[in-house]
Design a protein around this motif. Sequence first.
Motif, PDB file in Angstrom:
ATOM      1  N   ILE A 297      18.163  27.642  21.455  1.00 21.84           N
ATOM      2  CA  ILE A 297      17.930  26.485  22.333  1.00 21.84           C
ATOM      3  C   ILE A 297      17.651  26.941  23.766  1.00 21.84           C
ATOM      4  O   ILE A 297      16.907  26.286  24.491  1.00 21.84           O
ATOM      5  CB  ILE A 297      19.089  25.471  22.274  1.00 21.84           C
TER       6      ILE A 297
ATOM      7  N   PHE B 100      25.748  33.236  15.323  1.00 16.81           N
ATOM      8  CA  PHE B 100      25.928  31.891  15.866  1.00 16.81           C
ATOM      9  C   PHE B 100      24.832  31.588  16.876  1.00 16.81           C
ATOM     10  O   PHE B 100      24.663  32.315  17.849  1.00 16.81           O
ATOM     11  CB  PHE B 100      27.305  31.781  16.528  1.00 16.81           C
ATOM     12  N   GLY B 101      24.086  30.512  16.634  1.00 11.18           N
ATOM     13  CA  GLY B 101      23.040  30.118  17.563  1.00 11.18           C
ATOM     14  C   GLY B 101      21.749  30.885  17.423  1.00 11.18           C
ATOM     15  O   GLY B 101      20.853  30.707  18.235  1.00 11.18           O
ATOM     16  N   SER B 102      21.652  31.727  16.414  1.00  8.43           N
ATOM     17  CA  SER B 102      20.434  32.528  16.284  1.00  8.43           C
ATOM     18  C   SER B 102      19.314  31.687  15.682  1.00  8.43           C
ATOM     19  O   SER B 102      19.535  30.588  15.174  1.00  8.43           O
ATOM     20  CB  SER B 102      20.709  33.741  15.397  1.00  8.43           C
TER      21      SER B 102
ATOM     22  N   ARG C 221      19.880  30.876  11.905  1.00  8.50           N
ATOM     23  CA  ARG C 221      20.820  29.801  11.568  1.00  8.50           C
ATOM     24  C   ARG C 221      20.217  28.439  11.888  1.00  8.50           C
ATOM     25  O   ARG C 221      20.304  27.507  11.080  1.00  8.50           O
ATOM     26  CB  ARG C 221      22.123  29.983  12.343  1.00  8.50           C
ATOM     27  N   VAL C 222      19.609  28.310  13.081  1.00  5.78           N
ATOM     28  CA  VAL C 222      19.029  27.022  13.460  1.00  5.78           C
ATOM     29  C   VAL C 222      17.928  26.637  12.495  1.00  5.78           C
ATOM     30  O   VAL C 222      17.856  25.494  12.019  1.00  5.78           O
ATOM     31  CB  VAL C 222      18.505  27.081  14.911  1.00  5.78           C
TER      32      VAL C 222
ATOM     33  N   LEU D 271      19.368  25.505   9.120  1.00  2.39           N
ATOM     34  CA  LEU D 271      19.909  24.147   9.158  1.00  2.39           C
ATOM     35  C   LEU D 271      18.799  23.110   9.260  1.00  2.39           C
ATOM     36  O   LEU D 271      18.861  22.048   8.645  1.00  2.39           O
ATOM     37  CB  LEU D 271      20.871  24.000  10.338  1.00  2.39           C
ATOM     38  N   LEU D 272      17.773  23.418  10.074  1.00  2.00           N
ATOM     39  CA  LEU D 272      16.696  22.448  10.265  1.00  2.00           C
ATOM     40  C   LEU D 272      15.960  22.200   8.961  1.00  2.00           C
ATOM     41  O   LEU D 272      15.537  21.071   8.689  1.00  2.00           O
ATOM     42  CB  LEU D 272      15.699  22.964  11.308  1.00  2.00           C
TER      43      LEU D 272
ATOM     44  N   HIS E 181      18.925  19.051   7.866  1.00  3.19           N
ATOM     45  CA  HIS E 181      18.297  18.088   8.768  1.00  3.19           C
ATOM     46  C   HIS E 181      16.797  17.990   8.531  1.00  3.19           C
ATOM     47  O   HIS E 181      16.039  17.719   9.449  1.00  3.19           O
ATOM     48  CB  HIS E 181      18.574  18.471  10.218  1.00  3.19           C
TER      49      HIS E 181
ATOM     50  N   ALA F 194      15.153  14.436   9.394  1.00  8.25           N
ATOM     51  CA  ALA F 194      15.002  14.200  10.826  1.00  8.25           C
ATOM     52  C   ALA F 194      13.940  15.121  11.407  1.00  8.25           C
ATOM     53  O   ALA F 194      13.167  14.720  12.286  1.00  8.25           O
ATOM     54  CB  ALA F 194      16.340  14.415  11.529  1.00  8.25           C
ATOM     55  N   PHE F 195      13.886  16.347  10.922  1.00 14.01           N
ATOM     56  CA  PHE F 195      12.909  17.309  11.431  1.00 14.01           C
ATOM     57  C   PHE F 195      11.484  16.829  11.163  1.00 14.01           C
ATOM     58  O   PHE F 195      10.611  16.874  12.032  1.00 14.01           O
ATOM     59  CB  PHE F 195      13.166  18.662  10.775  1.00 14.01           C
TER      60      PHE F 195
ATOM     61  N   VAL G 135      10.607  13.975  13.437  1.00 12.86           N
ATOM     62  CA  VAL G 135      10.276  14.370  14.805  1.00 12.86           C
ATOM     63  C   VAL G 135       8.779  14.639  14.915  1.00 12.86           C
ATOM     64  O   VAL G 135       8.136  14.277  15.910  1.00 12.86           O
ATOM     65  CB  VAL G 135      11.111  15.588  15.220  1.00 12.86           C
TER      66      VAL G 135
ATOM     67  N   MET H 193      27.170  24.494  14.404  1.00 12.07           N
ATOM     68  CA  MET H 193      25.783  24.582  14.842  1.00 12.07           C
ATOM     69  C   MET H 193      25.132  23.212  15.007  1.00 12.07           C
ATOM     70  O   MET H 193      24.019  23.119  15.518  1.00 12.07           O
ATOM     71  CB  MET H 193      24.982  25.383  13.814  1.00 12.07           C
ATOM     72  N   ASP H 194      25.810  22.157  14.555  1.00  9.59           N
ATOM     73  CA  ASP H 194      25.167  20.845  14.578  1.00  9.59           C
ATOM     74  C   ASP H 194      24.828  20.394  15.991  1.00  9.59           C
ATOM     75  O   ASP H 194      23.830  19.715  16.206  1.00  9.59           O
ATOM     76  CB  ASP H 194      26.077  19.817  13.910  1.00  9.59           C
TER      77      ASP H 194
ATOM     78  N   GLN I 114      23.779  22.231  18.386  1.00  9.13           N
ATOM     79  CA  GLN I 114      22.519  22.854  18.818  1.00  9.13           C
ATOM     80  C   GLN I 114      21.325  22.216  18.124  1.00  9.13           C
ATOM     81  O   GLN I 114      20.240  22.129  18.698  1.00  9.13           O
ATOM     82  CB  GLN I 114      22.584  24.347  18.551  1.00  9.13           C
ATOM     83  N   ILE I 115      21.528  21.753  16.880  1.00 10.01           N
ATOM     84  CA  ILE I 115      20.447  21.008  16.212  1.00 10.01           C
ATOM     85  C   ILE I 115      20.157  19.718  16.991  1.00 10.01           C
ATOM     86  O   ILE I 115      18.997  19.346  17.191  1.00 10.01           O
ATOM     87  CB  ILE I 115      20.860  20.679  14.774  1.00 10.01           C
TER      88      ILE I 115
ATOM     89  N   VAL J  32      20.587  19.292  20.157  1.00  7.49           N
ATOM     90  CA  VAL J  32      19.852  19.669  21.375  1.00  7.49           C
ATOM     91  C   VAL J  32      18.362  19.761  21.074  1.00  7.49           C
ATOM     92  O   VAL J  32      17.517  19.269  21.836  1.00  7.49           O
ATOM     93  CB  VAL J  32      20.387  21.005  21.921  1.00  7.49           C
ATOM     94  N   PHE J  33      18.037  20.340  19.935  1.00 14.81           N
ATOM     95  CA  PHE J  33      16.634  20.454  19.522  1.00 14.81           C
ATOM     96  C   PHE J  33      15.985  19.075  19.434  1.00 14.81           C
ATOM     97  O   PHE J  33      14.903  18.843  19.992  1.00 14.81           O
ATOM     98  CB  PHE J  33      16.602  21.174  18.170  1.00 14.81           C
ATOM     99  N   PHE J  34      16.672  18.139  18.775  1.00 18.57           N
ATOM    100  CA  PHE J  34      16.082  16.809  18.603  1.00 18.57           C
ATOM    101  C   PHE J  34      15.983  16.069  19.933  1.00 18.57           C
ATOM    102  O   PHE J  34      15.009  15.364  20.188  1.00 18.57           O
ATOM    103  CB  PHE J  34      16.893  16.005  17.591  1.00 18.57           C
TER     104      PHE J  34
ATOM    105  N   MET K 292      15.495  17.397  22.803  1.00 13.78           N
ATOM    106  CA  MET K 292      14.344  17.951  23.516  1.00 13.78           C
ATOM    107  C   MET K 292      13.043  17.355  23.005  1.00 13.78           C
ATOM    108  O   MET K 292      12.140  17.029  23.789  1.00 13.78           O
ATOM    109  CB  MET K 292      14.313  19.466  23.347  1.00 13.78           C
ATOM    110  N   ALA K 293      12.929  17.175  21.670  1.00 16.83           N
ATOM    111  CA  ALA K 293      11.705  16.601  21.119  1.00 16.83           C
ATOM    112  C   ALA K 293      11.522  15.166  21.613  1.00 16.83           C
ATOM    113  O   ALA K 293      10.425  14.773  22.038  1.00 16.83           O
ATOM    114  CB  ALA K 293      11.761  16.641  19.590  1.00 16.83           C
ATOM    115  N   VAL K 294      12.607  14.397  21.604  1.00 14.98           N
ATOM    116  CA  VAL K 294      12.514  13.009  22.070  1.00 14.98           C
ATOM    117  C   VAL K 294      12.201  12.976  23.567  1.00 14.98           C
ATOM    118  O   VAL K 294      11.422  12.141  24.028  1.00 14.98           O
ATOM    119  CB  VAL K 294      13.822  12.261  21.748  1.00 14.98           C
TER     120      VAL K 294
END
Lengths: 167, 101
Positions: free
Chosen positions: A52, A126-128, A131-132, A135-136, A140, A143-144, A147, B57-58, B60-61, B63-65, B67-69
Amino acid sequence: MENLFGLAIAFVAIFSGLMVVLHRNPMVNLVSLIINLASAAIFFLLLGGQFIAAIQVIVYAGAIMVLFVFVIMLLNLRRELDPPKGGRIQKILYLPAALALAAGLVYAALGPRIALPAPPPPGPDFGSVERVGELLFTDHLFAFEFVSLLLVVAMVGAVVLAKRRLD
Amino acid sequence: MEINPNFCLSISLILFTIGTAGVLLRRSIIVILMSIELMLNAVNLTFAAFSAQLRSMDGQIFVFFVMAVAAAEAVVGLAILIALFRLRGETDADGMNRLRW
């Protein structure tokens, strides 16, 4: 040492945030906002979010701010002269509303605490990006994908709104 | 290299308040849009701080969304600003009362 570094970044963030609101020149506002977003990216790094932090710099401080620069240059904005004129209701209500907001913020900052459980030590990833991305594309995914739809709608809407009328 | 999430929450509180004040006090629409970006960024900082505190990690996910919005919001807002500038030749929020009854 690390605390001192965090304090310095916090000072930069708050000062640039104040400059966004207080300065009269839109270009100075914009440069302060870019500095603020960059210091937020440093906070993200310190909190363990590499991915991020990267997209904060690339997308936010890069792409979106270029859009702002473009619009400011295109419109040739003047400096604004006087503060906004409030209506009658605003003149009556502004003091109670401001006091209520201040009371809520002070209560949130100084009021009762919730004891969060002591976290386990973070894994090395963590936060790499891995991982992101994992999860995406698993938890998720819906939602992805939505977007992407939102971005397409925003792009089409911006083109339709800002184009010249072709009568 | 670690930082206390509580500290980040305090910074986020201050930045969000500054952004709110900017939306309420300024009359130039482009500065209002910038203040909205400031507020969204403060919320992102909160998400990242809780993500670090809870080792989840949720945040940070999210945060990603966000940013998109925020990107979509900035694009549409600036397009409306350009359209309004074509129509009226000014970008003051006080002049934008065309939709009033």
